[in-house]
Design an enzyme around this catalytic site. Structure first.
Site, PDB file in Angstrom:
ATOM      1  N   ARG A 225       0.855  -1.189   0.000  1.00 39.38           N
ATOM      2  CA  ARG A 225       0.000   0.000   0.000  1.00 39.38           C
ATOM      3  C   ARG A 225       0.888   1.234   0.000  1.00 39.38           C
ATOM      4  NH1 ARG A 225      -3.509  -2.605  -1.812  1.00 39.38           N
ATOM      5  NH2 ARG A 225      -5.561  -3.051  -0.965  1.00 39.38           N
ATOM      6  N   HIS A 273      -1.371   0.001  -9.869  1.00 38.45           N
ATOM      7  CA  HIS A 273      -2.078  -0.916  -8.949  1.00 38.45           C
ATOM      8  C   HIS A 273      -2.578  -2.157  -9.707  1.00 38.45           C
ATOM      9  CE1 HIS A 273      -4.319  -1.075  -4.859  1.00 38.45           C
ATOM     10  NE2 HIS A 273      -4.098  -2.297  -5.313  1.00 38.45           N
TER      11      HIS A 273
HETATM   12  P1  NDP Z   1      -2.019 -10.974   5.321  1.00 36.78           P
HETATM   13  O1  NDP Z   1      -2.954 -10.388   6.326  1.00 36.78           O
HETATM   14  O2  NDP Z   1      -2.125 -12.426   5.002  1.00 36.78           O
HETATM   15  O3  NDP Z   1      -0.507 -10.699   5.770  1.00 36.78           O
HETATM   16  C1  NDP Z   1      -0.116  -9.498   6.326  1.00 36.78           C
HETATM   17  C2  NDP Z   1       1.296  -9.637   6.881  1.00 36.78           C
HETATM   18  O4  NDP Z   1       1.700  -8.372   7.394  1.00 36.78           O
HETATM   19  C3  NDP Z   1       1.378 -10.630   8.039  1.00 36.78           C
HETATM   20  O5  NDP Z   1       2.596 -11.347   7.981  1.00 36.78           O
HETATM   21  C4  NDP Z   1       1.369  -9.715   9.255  1.00 36.78           C
HETATM   22  O6  NDP Z   1       1.994 -10.218  10.415  1.00 36.78           O
HETATM   23  C5  NDP Z   1       2.152  -8.548   8.732  1.00 36.78           C
HETATM   24  N1  NDP Z   1       1.900  -7.338   9.549  1.00 36.78           N
HETATM   25  C6  NDP Z   1       0.755  -6.664   9.722  1.00 36.78           C
HETATM   26  N2  NDP Z   1       0.935  -5.636  10.584  1.00 36.78           N
HETATM   27  C7  NDP Z   1       2.230  -5.677  10.942  1.00 36.78           C
HETATM   28  C8  NDP Z   1       3.024  -4.902  11.815  1.00 36.78           C
HETATM   29  N3  NDP Z   1       2.520  -3.865  12.502  1.00 36.78           N
HETATM   30  N4  NDP Z   1       4.328  -5.231  11.958  1.00 36.78           N
HETATM   31  C9  NDP Z   1       4.854  -6.299  11.284  1.00 36.78           C
HETATM   32  N5  NDP Z   1       4.151  -7.083  10.446  1.00 36.78           N
HETATM   33  C10 NDP Z   1       2.848  -6.775  10.280  1.00 36.78           C
HETATM   34  O7  NDP Z   1      -2.177 -10.099   4.004  1.00 36.78           O
HETATM   35  P2  NDP Z   1      -1.913 -10.524   2.476  1.00 36.78           P
HETATM   36  O8  NDP Z   1      -0.575 -11.162   2.401  1.00 36.78           O
HETATM   37  O9  NDP Z   1      -3.071 -11.255   1.934  1.00 36.78           O
HETATM   38  O10 NDP Z   1      -1.908  -9.088   1.766  1.00 36.78           O
HETATM   39  C11 NDP Z   1      -0.961  -8.101   2.129  1.00 36.78           C
HETATM   40  C12 NDP Z   1      -1.317  -6.779   1.490  1.00 36.78           C
HETATM   41  O11 NDP Z   1      -1.076  -6.815   0.086  1.00 36.78           O
HETATM   42  C13 NDP Z   1      -2.805  -6.391   1.561  1.00 36.78           C
HETATM   43  O12 NDP Z   1      -3.133  -5.872   2.827  1.00 36.78           O
HETATM   44  C14 NDP Z   1      -2.892  -5.344   0.473  1.00 36.78           C
HETATM   45  O13 NDP Z   1      -2.587  -4.086   1.029  1.00 36.78           O
HETATM   46  C15 NDP Z   1      -1.799  -5.743  -0.518  1.00 36.78           C
HETATM   47  N6  NDP Z   1      -2.330  -6.191  -1.809  1.00 36.78           N
HETATM   48  C16 NDP Z   1      -1.973  -5.513  -2.957  1.00 36.78           C
HETATM   49  C17 NDP Z   1      -2.417  -5.905  -4.198  1.00 36.78           C
HETATM   50  C18 NDP Z   1      -1.975  -5.192  -5.435  1.00 36.78           C
HETATM   51  O14 NDP Z   1      -2.439  -5.508  -6.540  1.00 36.78           O
HETATM   52  N7  NDP Z   1      -1.082  -4.222  -5.347  1.00 36.78           N
HETATM   53  C19 NDP Z   1      -3.318  -7.060  -4.358  1.00 36.78           C
HETATM   54  C20 NDP Z   1      -3.633  -7.705  -3.104  1.00 36.78           C
HETATM   55  C21 NDP Z   1      -3.151  -7.275  -1.894  1.00 36.78           C
HETATM   56  P3  NDP Z   1       1.411 -11.506  11.204  1.00 36.78           P
HETATM   57  O15 NDP Z   1       1.731 -12.664  10.289  1.00 36.78           O
HETATM   58  O16 NDP Z   1       2.173 -11.531  12.457  1.00 36.78           O
HETATM   59  O17 NDP Z   1      -0.063 -11.289  11.362  1.00 36.78           O
END
Ligand code: NDP
Length: 310
Positions: A225, A273
């Site tokens: 993002r 995007h």
């Molecule tokens: P998930 O919820 O499966 O994974 C998120 C990861 O981020 C987890 O490992 C989580 O940690 C970590 N995380 C969240 N908050 C923190 C923090 N404060 N400190 C450290 N680590 C953190 O999400 P997805 O993998 O499914 O998707 C990730 C992002 O990709 C989406 O939120 C979206 O913004 C983006 N996206 C972009 C697209 C594009 O076309 N550009 C398409 C689809 C998604 P933990 O494992 O400990 O919970």
């Protein structure tokens, strides 16, 4: 007969109607899927933030809202939403992201621009790229997408470090977490890939201080993002050479305004995007199976933790 409301951009209805109906039939659910239902009769909402529903209060009987997007930052703080919210985890979305991230990683790793953009009749045979094993990659966020990307890159030989909020173990990569883990994950990283959700904790996670930890001439790849990056700090890091190039798919304002400096910066690649997207055939199956879980009294998969913000 379950009443299921499709509340996404109207253009998507023609793509989703058939796959969703087929997926409900395949799991044995009798479903009346429509663009309009009386709100107090709706059992489930198939939802994208660019659809018509933003006030969930009239949906008094709705058992869950099934998101079509992986990112939930635009809905997670909606106070009218008291129903469970599931985000999308889908193999096609993941596969698309793995391909996009791998392609852009290899572009920078192999120095492809030197030859593609610099083809000038001069035979430069002294520019062998290093092997992947000598190019440390760090992925911030190792959830559904980040873990899959990290494993794909590890299979190509890159030493991959993943970073998350909670302690995790993902095969083939070094996993770090928490504030100290972030410093270790970024120190000397040559390629940094952002796949974190947008939350108050992750906003501005790449900033002046964290950019300075990277290897000189590092590459940034952001399909997560836009707000994960402090834009001014990135421009400064690019200008002083700390960062050699940034490939950005997401931005603080989208579409990226025509006068934004990223468009014309020689060390920035802008993609609109498109890193990955939800594909109706696979997403419909995920949603139908999740609704079936709800109907059987089983816990929903991919539930968003509203307090955590993702
Ligand atoms: P998930 O919820 O499966 O994974 C998120 C990861 O981020 C987890 O490992 C989580 O940690 C970590 N995380 C969240 N908050 C923190 C923090 N404060 N400190 C450290 N680590 C953190 O999400 P997805 O993998 O499914 O998707 C990730 C992002 O990709 C989406 O939120 C979206 O913004 C983006 N996206 C972009 C697209 C594009 O076309 N550009 C398409 C689809 C998604 P933990 O494992 O400990 O919970």
């Amino acid at each position: 007969m379950l009443k299921i409301l499709f509340s996404a951009h109207r253009d998507r209805w023609s793509e989703y109607e058939q796959p969703l109906n087929a997926a409900f039939a395949a799991v044995g659910l009798a479903a009346d899927l429509a663009l309009d239902h009386s709100p107090d009769e709706v059992d489930y909402i198939v939802f994208a933030p660019n659809g018509p529903v933003s006030d969930f209060r009239p949906y008094s009987k709705t058992k869950a809202v099934m998101g079509l997007w992986a990112g939930v930052e635009t809905i997670v703080n909606n106070d009218t939403l008291t129903q469970p919210l599931c985000r999308l985890v889908d193999e096609s979305l993941t596969d698309g992201m793995v391909e996009w991230v791998t392609g852009h990683t290899l572009r920078h790793h192999l120095g492809m621009d030197t030859h593609i953009k610099g083809q000038d009749g001069v035979w430069r045979d002294d520019s062998f790229p290093p092997l992947a094993t000598n190019r440390p990659v760090t992925i911030l966020g190792i959830g559904a997408l980040g873990a899959a990307c990290g494993q794909a890159l590890a299979r190509l030989g890159f030493p991959v470090t993943g970073w998350s909020r909670t302690a995790k173990s993902v095969p083939d990569m070094r996993c770090l977490h928490g504030e100290e883990g972030l410093i270790e994950a970024l120190t000397a990283a040559e390629i940094v890939i952002l796949l974190l959700p947008q939350t108050p904790e992750t906003t501005g996670i790449l900033n002046e201080k964290t950019f300075s930890l990277l290897a000189e001439g590092a590459f940034i790849i952001n399909p997560g993002r836009g707000p994960l990056i402090d834009d001014s700090a990135l421009l400064a890091a690019l200008d002083r050479g700390q960062v050699a190039h940034a490939t950005l798919d997401v931005f603080r304002t989208e579409p990226l305004p025509p006068d934004h400096p990223f468009w014309s910066h020689p060390k920035v690649t802008v993609t609109p995007h498109i890193a990955s997207t939800t594909r109706p055939e696979t997403a419909a199956k995920v949603i139908a199976e999740n609704i079936l879980r709800g109907e059987r009294g089983e816990p929903f998969k991919y539930l968003v933790d509203r307090a955590r913000g993702y």
